[in-house]
Design an enzyme around this catalytic site. Structure first.
Site, PDB file in Angstrom:
ATOM      1  CB  SER A 168       3.273 -29.956  24.095  1.00  0.00           C
ATOM      2  OG  SER A 168       4.415 -30.324  23.363  1.00  0.00           O
ATOM      3  CG  ASP A 203      11.539 -26.816  21.348  1.00  0.00           C
ATOM      4  OD1 ASP A 203      11.111 -26.713  20.175  1.00  0.00           O
ATOM      5  OD2 ASP A 203      10.772 -26.904  22.322  1.00  0.00           O
ATOM      6  CG  HIS A 210       7.146 -27.095  21.658  1.00  0.00           C
ATOM      7  ND1 HIS A 210       8.200 -27.554  22.411  1.00  0.00           N
ATOM      8  CD2 HIS A 210       6.056 -27.764  22.096  1.00  0.00           C
ATOM      9  CE1 HIS A 210       7.758 -28.457  23.292  1.00  0.00           C
ATOM     10  NE2 HIS A 210       6.468 -28.604  23.117  1.00  0.00           N
TER      11      HIS A 210
END
Lengths: 217, 217, 217, 217, 217, 217, 217, 217
Positions: free
Chosen positions: H15, H191, H194
């Protein structure tokens, strides 16, 4: 407590169990476990047994009857290799007989219900450490109400299956009967079936008591 | 029939009446009349009296109690200059006492309910040809159920107001009591309040009978 | 009345019948029956014959012609094992000839229409107690209008099929012709086809009269 | 041609004119002019008179009657300082009398219609180079149809106002009458009012012919 | 005019043609023809030849090159059995070379372009009355711009194919070159490719002139 | 470098600056700074000067001209108490003259543009440490294109204002001119204005070079 | 237990408290209480004290600091006339200092935090039976982490305020410190702040223990 | 610099790489390259080497581990025929062990991770000019944190694979370790995984330095 450290519990059922659980498997990140009593059970277990590494999976599907469970049992229960399996089922087996009286193909009558339960249990016990059967219920205090009376018969059938296999049996009808002595059914569920968050805590507590959960002091 | 040719009927109430009616006034193109019994009343009147030019307006608002009706009566009823006014109200006055027992500020107790009804009626009769009072109901066959019992008391209060002013009174509780002899409440309304389309037809028929509607032969 | 207690009636047609019915089968919870005249038929039957246990299913599909009905008849009618079947079809068979005159592959001409109807009827009667044929219509008072004239020819063809098999025939064109003596077509349907709720009540009443419905006194 | 190079034309009306035009002013980037005949008028003018620098603005609003135009005329027409103004209005003045016969407060009767038109024209002419009046229409070939007959009377009233002020008058009813000799009304507009793209081109052409547009050779 | 009464014209191309046309076939109710020049062509033909019964179908697909047309030609053109086919293609064959210079697999070079066109034409002519080739264009007035220069070469290739088969050729680059003498490209298309409604009218007019359309007097 | 540690830079402009920045102030959590060159400037400053604590705020608003900036300058710049202010403006002042030639009220002519810039600068310098002026641009390599030529005049006007106040001036037209020697304008911006992410990096680099940014070795 | 039968508890805070509670007041039908620990507190109280008639209201608002609470205290707490008030606040007072270090106007420093808390407490105690202060927390096991260290100082400040007024103080940091001995912070909250449903149960249990909740046996 | 003019670089990962890239291939018009560091890499390469014609493709997929990369490597890397391949992978291999400790089937342990990497590299090198390995990272400054410690072991494993094949290795953990000396992890990623746009620029710069990128002077 019944559930050993490190064991895996699959909780299956209908919309009372489902409550937005993840697909295809109801666990993992982003509240995959859904918002029903299953989530409360997992949370209270985690709170009371922080070292237990208990894995709880929600496999409820809205609208299901025992007929649906039989159809999806292999993929949705056995393939997940659980140590323990709980089943709360029967509300829709009964409900369709009263809300859709003419659509008889949707009705699961008492004999089939009991037979389906027996099928689920006998195909599962050889592969697991055990099962917990959770009764259907109807939040109707009037025992003479026909749907309540039917639900009582289905609950009794489940109790028979549990007794035959010596399985823990959670009598949720008794839980709500007691609750309805204090408040009207409308304070828990407008349709007397789908509980609000308070009702889910009652269901979770009843399940936990049945598996020997030790409440904090 | 009570409603003269060319007269205008405003039907006000709560969510049972509302059912997606148009705002600010529930009539006109694109089914502005909504999908409740009001629409059935208008349709059957139009079918049976094709020359009557009866104008039917739906002014129901979901969640309303008599307290809300008092507050919006001038704009939502009197300003529309109706010839006839029907009022179906009281379900929420009672329901909140049972589904939200601790939120007492939302409860409209029996005395206030009757007083509010009296206010509505006495402020309206001088400006109209008449009113039709439609009782609240609860699709609960067990008359000992506390909410059903309360609803019966509210219905009786409305009947007293109707009698005092010699107004037609539609006893919808009796309608559903009769219906529940044939099917379970779940076949009409999961929450025992909001009817399906069959239930709305029962309500419409009860209203029409009260105003002297002549059914076709 | 024609429909015996406990019988099952499938009502099939086009968008006038469909009106948001459930898929794949238009019945059951959450108003699966849709919002067309079918729902009014079911409601009035339930009101007038509370013990009849009549099952009404809506199988209308928007846009359909007889050609579409032939294609889906097995799954959508015969497989449902109805006792009675009503068919209201033909509006789109005609309409495409007038709103899409150049798209001739969409036109179902009169011969094919009558042949398709015959196919539907003859394949169904052996498996059911009977059928009710409901004519197409066009809310156009001017009988010289070409589309109205065509619709009249299609209605006559349906009447011939009905007569040949001695089936009840509902002449909806006559119903709306009468209605248009009182109001302009725009008061029922802007496009002279899709009725508002008042128009659906007229259709329902016409059907009920054709099956010997006994109105309340 | 009537419209001089560099002049500004405001075209006002109801939903036939509106068709997704920009708010508050219907012109500029991203097809602010909408998708009605106004866009076709602007495009054909631009095609035929590439040097003319004609500015065309769409100020239609769905549902409007002359009563609405009177109310918004100052801000929506005069404040834009047009050189020329076209008005296509009257369909809704008539339509409500037929689709909502009981809602008489929405009806604009013939006298008021003509008076409103006169008000619009006389308040505008002193500030502009001129106006073009565009008749309402109803795509109904049967001149005896009551709504068509009414529309004819309204069109005649507009023609009177145009004649009194020596303004160009576009007879759109005649345009569609001619068209309906070739196709059924359903091929242009299901509701006999809102045209498809072919119908908008007919309206644009009629307007252009009225202002002396020179078609290419 | 080239298009005989009763003939069917399929107009295929890329996003300039597509503009929200219906799938799978771009015609019929609800503006299935889309909002591009194709709709204007159909409307002006209908206006000028009210008896011609010309059927116009839009088969444009956004993003297409000749390579895409070759792939979908059988289903999207030949299977529709047209009398006439117009093709406006090439913009994306060129554009990708300039907006995505490194993605060479998306580039359709001049040789392939001409070969693809030849394939389309030679496989179609035996089955139709004829084709009309419509050049690609770039609304860039500077002929020395590399993309404009490339587009000119592709247009010339199309002209060669048209000449070899004696087909009408519509030079849209010339149309826009003339237009750009009056306004800047930004007044027609921010990206110099996708025209506003005025630009689509120019394209429609150019096509119509190429097929001998007779403008009204 | 020009920007001292701990200083606050407000970057204002039009849609090239805006790019989804937060409202009312374009900074803070959840990429409030938007996705334009402003974000790249902030990121490269943070990368190269990790201790500098430079605060960068994006106050761009899509569609703005100098006229809009004058109107919102107090709230959107001065009230934020910046140490430094950058302004990239003028594209829309010019563009509307070419894409909307007839809507003259939207055109900001050269004199007004220069006067507006002077107003912005002279009202800001007393309250800040300085300003950086960033030229408008048009990604058109042909200097004879009228819009490009106009943009050059506006850029020159901005350069005059910068020189008069001895402010850094970022010549973005020169940046893109150089870039267009390598690729076609379509590889950066289909409309020759709104750059892709590569174009925003070019803008950021040009700004950084103008403020004495020291690139890593 | 501290909370007497029939008393009303308002629980206020930030996003950890909020979790989709109803506006303007977080209680009542349709899970108005939201999905945070507040809902668990209400459910467990209802389960353990079925006769207590305790009313629990959720007044959390995402993003709030003590500064926001001071601003909305009158309407959101005092106007609700609670018997008891719980406050969990401070996470955002600290967080903004670390996630948005340059946006100093969003930082609530320690002195202001303690002063704000004191203001909330001293203005509330005279009107209520008491308050419960719930510490902020950061699920970071490393006590040397600067944000964790800051959160500890804020928690200590809240403890001082609680001690000064002899109020129950819930040390949620201690709760999570203990939990983090068993699992990594990522198993409860990816951002170390917003807990999953297991974390909310821990928060609810800590609160309940602080008010003398008696767990079932 | 390592990447020769005209070469093609495929950047694959999870991601952190993905960020809204196009499917099935992450390049081309409309920012197909996504919004991650890949876009910054492509932009800075284009800025610094305007003649290089370097093609950069983003093939990241959110949630991927090395196990997923092995499964899609043929279609998503080898079939694209890249000259160079970068791989940033491992965060999810580790993360699931900490955020989902009981779902062991989702854990990719260190041995498998290293073996998977070796598989990817050895199957790719024969077909390409080379690969660049980019370490996983965790923005946790405390090296004793178990997840950070695990991530360090995975990064070391990747470094071993890189060394064995003499491939460039980008140590992103070192990049963020340095960054965390200046700001708290919350200022880059709530987090700790990211990154915001500033973090992506750090990643892009680290990659570019590893391939010998020459920064401007």
């Amino acid at each position: 407590m019944l559930l050993e450290n490190g064991s895996k519990l699959v909780m299956i059922g209908d919309s009372v169990t489902d409550c937005e659980r993840a697909r295809p498997v109801g666990e993992g990140l982003f509240e995959g476990i859904g918002r029903s009593y299953v989530s409360v059970v997992a949370g209270l277990l985690d709170f009371a047994y922080p070292d237990a590494r208990l894995r709880v999976v929600n496999m409820g599907t809205s609208g299901d009857t025992t007929r649906n469970l039989v159809a999806r049992w292999q993929t949705d229960v056995l393939d997940l290799a659980p140590d323990w399996v709980s089943v709360m089922i029967g509300i829709n087996d009964v409900w369709r007989q009263f809300d859709s009286p003419l659509l008889t193909e949707q009705h699961v009558l008492l004999d089939e219900y009991e037979k389906n339960l027996e099928t689920l249990v006998s195909s599962t016990l050889p592969h697991t450490k055990g099962m917990i059967l959770i009764s259907p219920y109807y939040m109707e205090p009037n025992a003479a109400d026909p749907m309540r009376a039917a639900m009582d018969r289905y609950g009794a059938a489940m109790a028979r299956v549990a007794a035959a296999h010596k399985l823990p049996f959670v009598d949720t009808q008794a839980v709500f009967n007691e609750k309805l002595r204090h408040v009207h059914a409308n304070a828990i569920a407008w349709d007397r079936v789908h509980p609000n968050s308070k009702g889910h805590i009652l269901l979770a507590a009843a399940f936990l008591n049945a598996v020997g959960f030790e409440w904090p002091k």
